[in-house]
Motif scaffolding. Structure first.
Motif, PDB file in Angstrom:
ATOM      1  N   GLY A  48       0.829  -1.146   0.032  1.00 15.99           N
ATOM      2  CA  GLY A  48      -0.092   0.044   0.009  1.00 15.99           C
ATOM      3  C   GLY A  48       0.981   1.235  -0.038  1.00 15.99           C
ATOM      4  N   LYS A  49       2.180   1.063  -0.349  1.00 18.54           N
ATOM      5  CA  LYS A  49       2.909   2.285  -0.494  1.00 18.54           C
ATOM      6  C   LYS A  49       3.702   2.314  -1.705  1.00 18.54           C
ATOM      7  CE  LYS A  49       3.753   2.999   4.467  1.00 18.54           C
ATOM      8  NZ  LYS A  49       4.697   3.064   5.513  1.00 18.54           N
ATOM      9  N   LYS A  50       4.069   3.717  -2.095  1.00 16.12           N
ATOM     10  CA  LYS A  50       4.820   3.904  -3.168  1.00 16.12           C
ATOM     11  C   LYS A  50       5.983   4.606  -3.030  1.00 16.12           C
ATOM     12  CE  LYS A  50       3.609   6.161  -7.772  1.00 16.12           C
ATOM     13  NZ  LYS A  50       4.718   5.866  -8.517  1.00 16.12           N
ATOM     14  N   GLN A  51       7.034   4.740  -3.723  1.00 14.80           N
ATOM     15  CA  GLN A  51       8.406   5.539  -3.728  1.00 14.80           C
ATOM     16  C   GLN A  51       8.045   6.850  -4.340  1.00 14.80           C
ATOM     17  OE1 GLN A  51      12.025   4.347  -4.936  1.00 14.80           O
ATOM     18  NE2 GLN A  51      13.232   5.354  -3.224  1.00 14.80           N
ATOM     19  N   CYS A  52       8.010   7.895  -4.064  1.00 14.44           N
ATOM     20  CA  CYS A  52       7.985   9.244  -4.587  1.00 14.44           C
ATOM     21  C   CYS A  52       9.186   9.281  -5.455  1.00 14.44           C
ATOM     22  CB  CYS A  52       7.862  10.518  -3.685  1.00 14.44           C
ATOM     23  SG  CYS A  52       8.020  11.874  -4.392  1.00 14.44           S
ATOM     24  N   GLY A  53       8.988   9.719  -6.709  1.00 17.72           N
ATOM     25  CA  GLY A  53      10.061   9.910  -7.794  1.00 17.72           C
ATOM     26  C   GLY A  53      10.849  11.212  -7.497  1.00 17.72           C
ATOM     27  N   LYS A  54      10.269  12.082  -6.693  1.00 17.92           N
ATOM     28  CA  LYS A  54      10.979  13.420  -6.287  1.00 17.92           C
ATOM     29  C   LYS A  54      11.728  13.297  -4.963  1.00 17.92           C
ATOM     30  CE  LYS A  54      10.923  17.729  -7.711  1.00 17.92           C
ATOM     31  NZ  LYS A  54      11.857  17.993  -9.127  1.00 17.92           N
ATOM     32  N   CYS A  55      11.312  13.009  -3.990  1.00 16.84           N
ATOM     33  CA  CYS A  55      11.716  12.932  -2.505  1.00 16.84           C
ATOM     34  C   CYS A  55      12.284  11.624  -2.198  1.00 16.84           C
ATOM     35  CB  CYS A  55      11.061  13.586  -1.726  1.00 16.84           C
ATOM     36  SG  CYS A  55       9.438  12.266  -1.151  1.00 16.84           S
ATOM     37  N   CYS A  82       4.688  12.306  -4.896  1.00 18.94           N
ATOM     38  CA  CYS A  82       3.777  12.538  -4.068  1.00 18.94           C
ATOM     39  C   CYS A  82       3.090  13.976  -3.767  1.00 18.94           C
ATOM     40  CB  CYS A  82       4.589  12.157  -2.559  1.00 18.94           C
ATOM     41  SG  CYS A  82       5.553  13.378  -1.996  1.00 18.94           S
ATOM     42  N   LYS A  83       1.814  13.882  -3.458  1.00 17.57           N
ATOM     43  CA  LYS A  83       1.297  15.271  -3.210  1.00 17.57           C
ATOM     44  C   LYS A  83       1.933  16.390  -2.931  1.00 17.57           C
ATOM     45  CE  LYS A  83      -3.537  13.216  -3.191  1.00 17.57           C
ATOM     46  NZ  LYS A  83      -4.686  13.105  -2.684  1.00 17.57           N
ATOM     47  N   ALA A  84       2.956  16.197  -1.598  1.00 13.88           N
ATOM     48  CA  ALA A  84       3.392  17.232  -1.165  1.00 13.88           C
ATOM     49  C   ALA A  84       4.589  17.806  -1.953  1.00 13.88           C
ATOM     50  CB  ALA A  84       4.300  16.588   0.357  1.00 13.88           C
ATOM     51  N   CYS A  85       5.398  16.773  -2.688  1.00 15.76           N
ATOM     52  CA  CYS A  85       6.418  17.414  -3.643  1.00 15.76           C
ATOM     53  C   CYS A  85       5.899  18.029  -4.896  1.00 15.76           C
ATOM     54  CB  CYS A  85       7.085  16.111  -4.234  1.00 15.76           C
ATOM     55  SG  CYS A  85       8.360  15.350  -2.973  1.00 15.76           S
ATOM     56  N   THR A  86       4.444  17.565  -5.348  1.00 15.83           N
ATOM     57  CA  THR A  86       3.707  18.112  -6.364  1.00 15.83           C
ATOM     58  C   THR A  86       3.458  19.832  -6.036  1.00 15.83           C
ATOM     59  OG1 THR A  86       2.935  16.068  -7.228  1.00 15.83           O
ATOM     60  CG2 THR A  86       1.754  17.739  -7.894  1.00 15.83           C
ATOM     61  N   LEU A  87       3.015  19.919  -4.925  1.00 15.14           N
ATOM     62  CA  LEU A  87       2.729  21.093  -4.380  1.00 15.14           C
ATOM     63  C   LEU A  87       3.709  21.871  -4.356  1.00 15.14           C
ATOM     64  CD1 LEU A  87       0.416  22.785  -2.857  1.00 15.14           C
ATOM     65  CD2 LEU A  87       1.232  21.879  -1.005  1.00 15.14           C
ATOM     66  N   VAL A  88       4.917  21.518  -3.795  1.00  8.30           N
ATOM     67  CA  VAL A  88       6.337  22.447  -3.821  1.00  8.30           C
ATOM     68  C   VAL A  88       6.437  22.863  -5.234  1.00  8.30           C
ATOM     69  CG1 VAL A  88       8.806  22.383  -3.297  1.00  8.30           C
ATOM     70  CG2 VAL A  88       6.915  21.434  -1.581  1.00  8.30           C
ATOM     71  N   VAL A  89       6.440  21.901  -6.151  1.00  2.75           N
ATOM     72  CA  VAL A  89       6.842  22.320  -7.536  1.00  2.75           C
ATOM     73  C   VAL A  89       5.954  23.354  -8.066  1.00  2.75           C
ATOM     74  CG1 VAL A  89       6.820  21.272 -10.012  1.00  2.75           C
ATOM     75  CG2 VAL A  89       8.106  20.127  -7.927  1.00  2.75           C
ATOM     76  N   HIS A  90       4.430  23.298  -7.826  1.00  4.90           N
ATOM     77  CA  HIS A  90       3.585  24.185  -8.391  1.00  4.90           C
ATOM     78  C   HIS A  90       3.804  25.471  -7.753  1.00  4.90           C
ATOM     79  CE1 HIS A  90       1.576  21.622 -11.187  1.00  4.90           C
ATOM     80  NE2 HIS A  90       1.545  20.528 -10.484  1.00  4.90           N
ATOM     81  N   GLN A  91       4.043  25.455  -6.402  1.00  2.30           N
ATOM     82  CA  GLN A  91       4.277  26.744  -5.610  1.00  2.30           C
ATOM     83  C   GLN A  91       5.553  27.403  -6.312  1.00  2.30           C
ATOM     84  OE1 GLN A  91       4.009  25.428  -1.460  1.00  2.30           O
ATOM     85  NE2 GLN A  91       1.850  25.707  -1.430  1.00  2.30           N
TER      86      GLN A  91
END
Length: 164
Positions: free
Chosen positions: A10-17, A40-49
């Motif tokens: 149920g887990k996946k490795q984030c390609g960013k962090c 992950c959503k957190a890394c995606t948010l940082v990229v967009h911000q």
């Protein structure tokens, strides 16, 4: 080629962090092998911000953005330069080369551009056509005999009384 990240327990490795996170922390992406976004959503948010370059650029040069969008659209959709398209449009007086009418089809609330007609064998661009004329010659397979037969058919039935 990058290897697709697998889902384990149920887990996946984030390609960013590179951290393993629950699958709920990833946006859905139907094109991805796992059905989830690579970051992950957190890394995606940082990229967009932090990467709001497109917003700043659009504010600085809205005409430049629109011109570049048009250039890419004409090149991608029709395989010609905007300069060629504009010259052909001026030569044709802004109307279809077959029917002599302007384009009337709307898409997403905007008037469509006249389509670039081209020879499907040689790839050479011939002129600009409205959607109706472009589809008409396409459906007839660019076959002159079929087009002439269609014209004869219409001429034959032009004065006939309509029957119910």
């Amino acid at each position: 080629m990058a290897q697709a990240s697998k889902i384990v327990d149920g887990k996946k490795q984030c390609g960013k962090c590179r951290e393993w996170r629950p699958v709920e922390n990833f946006y859905k992406n139907s094109r991805a092998a796992t059905g989830l976004a690579s970051a992950c959503k957190a890394c995606t948010l940082v990229v967009h911000q932090t990467a709001q370059y497109h917003v700043r650029y659009r504010e600085r040069d809205p005409e430049g953005v629109a011109a570049e969008k048009r250039r890419r659209h004409i090149k991608t959709m029709y395989g010609v330069t905007p300069e060629w398209y504009d010259a052909m449009l001026a030569t044709q007086g802004g109307v279809c080369a077959i029917c002599g009418q302007p384009e009337v089809v709307m898409r997403y609330g905007k008037l469509k551009l006249l389509a670039v007609d081209h020879d499907h064998v040689t790839g050479v661009s011939r002129g600009l056509l409205c959607q109706g004329c472009n589809q008409g010659i396409g459906h007839l397979g660019e076959d002159l005999e079929r087009m002439e037969a269609a014209a004869r058919y219409l001429e034959t039935h032009m004065d006939a009384d309509p029957q119910c």
